[in-house]
Design an enzyme around this catalytic site. Structure first.
Site, mmCIF file in Angstrom:
data_model
loop_
_atom_site.group_PDB
_atom_site.id
_atom_site.type_symbol
_atom_site.label_atom_id
_atom_site.label_comp_id
_atom_site.label_asym_id
_atom_site.label_seq_id
_atom_site.Cartn_x
_atom_site.Cartn_y
_atom_site.Cartn_z
ATOM 1 N N ARG A 56 0.803 -1.309 0.003
ATOM 2 C CA ARG A 56 -0.143 -0.065 -0.086
ATOM 3 C C ARG A 56 0.827 1.284 0.118
ATOM 4 O O ARG A 56 0.559 2.205 -0.776
ATOM 5 C CB ARG A 56 -0.774 0.147 1.143
ATOM 6 C CG ARG A 56 -1.860 -1.092 1.674
ATOM 7 C CD ARG A 56 -3.069 -1.213 0.564
ATOM 8 N NE ARG A 56 -2.843 -1.444 -0.819
ATOM 9 C CZ ARG A 56 -2.431 -2.551 -1.253
ATOM 10 N NH1 ARG A 56 -2.324 -3.654 -0.279
ATOM 11 N NH2 ARG A 56 -2.381 -2.725 -2.506
ATOM 12 N N GLN A 86 -10.661 8.904 6.019
ATOM 13 C CA GLN A 86 -10.700 7.409 6.426
ATOM 14 C C GLN A 86 -9.327 7.071 5.869
ATOM 15 O O GLN A 86 -9.101 5.810 6.115
ATOM 16 C CB GLN A 86 -11.706 6.664 6.167
ATOM 17 C CG GLN A 86 -13.288 7.009 6.868
ATOM 18 C CD GLN A 86 -14.302 6.442 6.065
ATOM 19 O OE1 GLN A 86 -14.887 5.321 6.292
ATOM 20 N NE2 GLN A 86 -14.900 7.208 5.182
ATOM 21 N N HIS A 104 -8.385 6.744 10.576
ATOM 22 C CA HIS A 104 -8.055 5.249 10.261
ATOM 23 C C HIS A 104 -6.372 5.136 10.357
ATOM 24 O O HIS A 104 -5.704 4.185 9.911
ATOM 25 C CB HIS A 104 -8.387 4.491 9.236
ATOM 26 C CG HIS A 104 -10.009 4.196 9.260
ATOM 27 N ND1 HIS A 104 -10.875 3.958 8.457
ATOM 28 C CD2 HIS A 104 -10.741 4.226 10.446
ATOM 29 C CE1 HIS A 104 -11.961 3.859 8.848
ATOM 30 N NE2 HIS A 104 -12.069 4.142 9.988
#
Ligand code: OAD
Length: 230
Positions: A56, A86, A104
């Site tokens: 990621r 988020q 998050h």
């Protein structure tokens, strides 16, 4: 200046080339949440979790903000803007938004597994087994996993309650407590929703749904609703 509060999700970064989670072909089609994004996964298979977030991070380091991120930064000229995202990428910050709350967590930070207050900026895309905090314990991704507390939620609730205008952009509103933020917006305050697909929410009279991608949807939002005289 009016307070504009924005709840953003993976969809705002989609046109920058970052995968969303729940669209067709999204990340959760290719990975199981319980294998990569829970505290149990970390205990069971630390390598797989590290690898998932390394991928990621690598992907996010390669992409640029798109017109929607820039439009939100530009709106600071006319509004007191707070972005509650988020997303774990840093595209809002790179685009120039100065007030970003990450519900998050953040991809480009790591955190001690011994003392959660020890958070570090990452200099490389890779976090490895054996990378230690200053107390000598393993570093983990600075991400809020499923089943964990959302430490920034209280701040986000205060921000939502104070909003004059609330914008929801690029989120399916499938994950709580983040999705519940819309319920804290003051009665009668306008809520705009920009998304190509209708999120999982019952539209109320104060809600306007702009069914479009983030980039062009932001243009419509600004020209038609936020700054019609500009
Ligand atoms: P989702 O993948 O659940 O939803 C993405 C949303 O973006 C959907 O409503 C899409 O219709 C929309 N979308 C797709 N392309 C778009 C575009 N070009 N412009 C605007 N919108 C577009 O992602 P989130 O709602 O962000 O959490 O997911 C919430 C949380 O679930 C994430 O933060 C992550 C995930 O599991 C954790 O990992 C804890």
């Amino acid at each position: 200046m009016k307070k504009l509060v924005v709840l953003s999700g993976a969809g705002i970064s989609a046109e920058s080339g970052i995968s969303t989670f729940r669209d067709n072909g999204g990340l959760w089609d290719n990975y199981r949440i319980e294998d990569v994004a829970t505290p149990e996964a970390w205990i069971r298979n630390q390598e797989l979790v590290l690898d998932f977030y390394n991928q990621r991070r690598k992907q996010a380091a390669d992409v640029k903000p798109n017109a929607a991120h820039y439009a939100l930064a530009e709106l600071e000229k006319d509004f007191d803007v707070t972005i509650v995202t988020q997303n774990v990428d840093n595209l809002h910050e790179i685009a120039g938004s100065s007030n970003v709350i990450h519900l998050h967590g953040e991809l480009f930070k790591s955190r001690s597994t011994k003392d959660p207050k020890l958070v570090y900026d990452m200099t490389s895309w890779e976090l490895k087994t054996g990378d230690l905090c200053e107390l000598g314990s393993q570093l983990r991704p600075h991400i809020v996993w499923f089943g964990e507390e959302v430490p920034m939620m209280e701040v986000a609730v205060d921000v939502a309650e104070a909003a004059d205008i609330f914008l929801v952009i690029g989120t399916s509103l499938a994950v709580y407590p983040a999705a519940g933020l819309v319920n804290y917006v003051g009665r009668g305050k306008p809520i705009y929703i920009v998304d190509p697909a209708k999120p999982e929410i019952n539209l109320k009279p104060n809600m306007t749904f702009i069914q479009d991608k983030a980039t062009t949807g932001m243009e419509t939002l600004i020209q038609k609703y936020l700054l019609p005289d500009k």
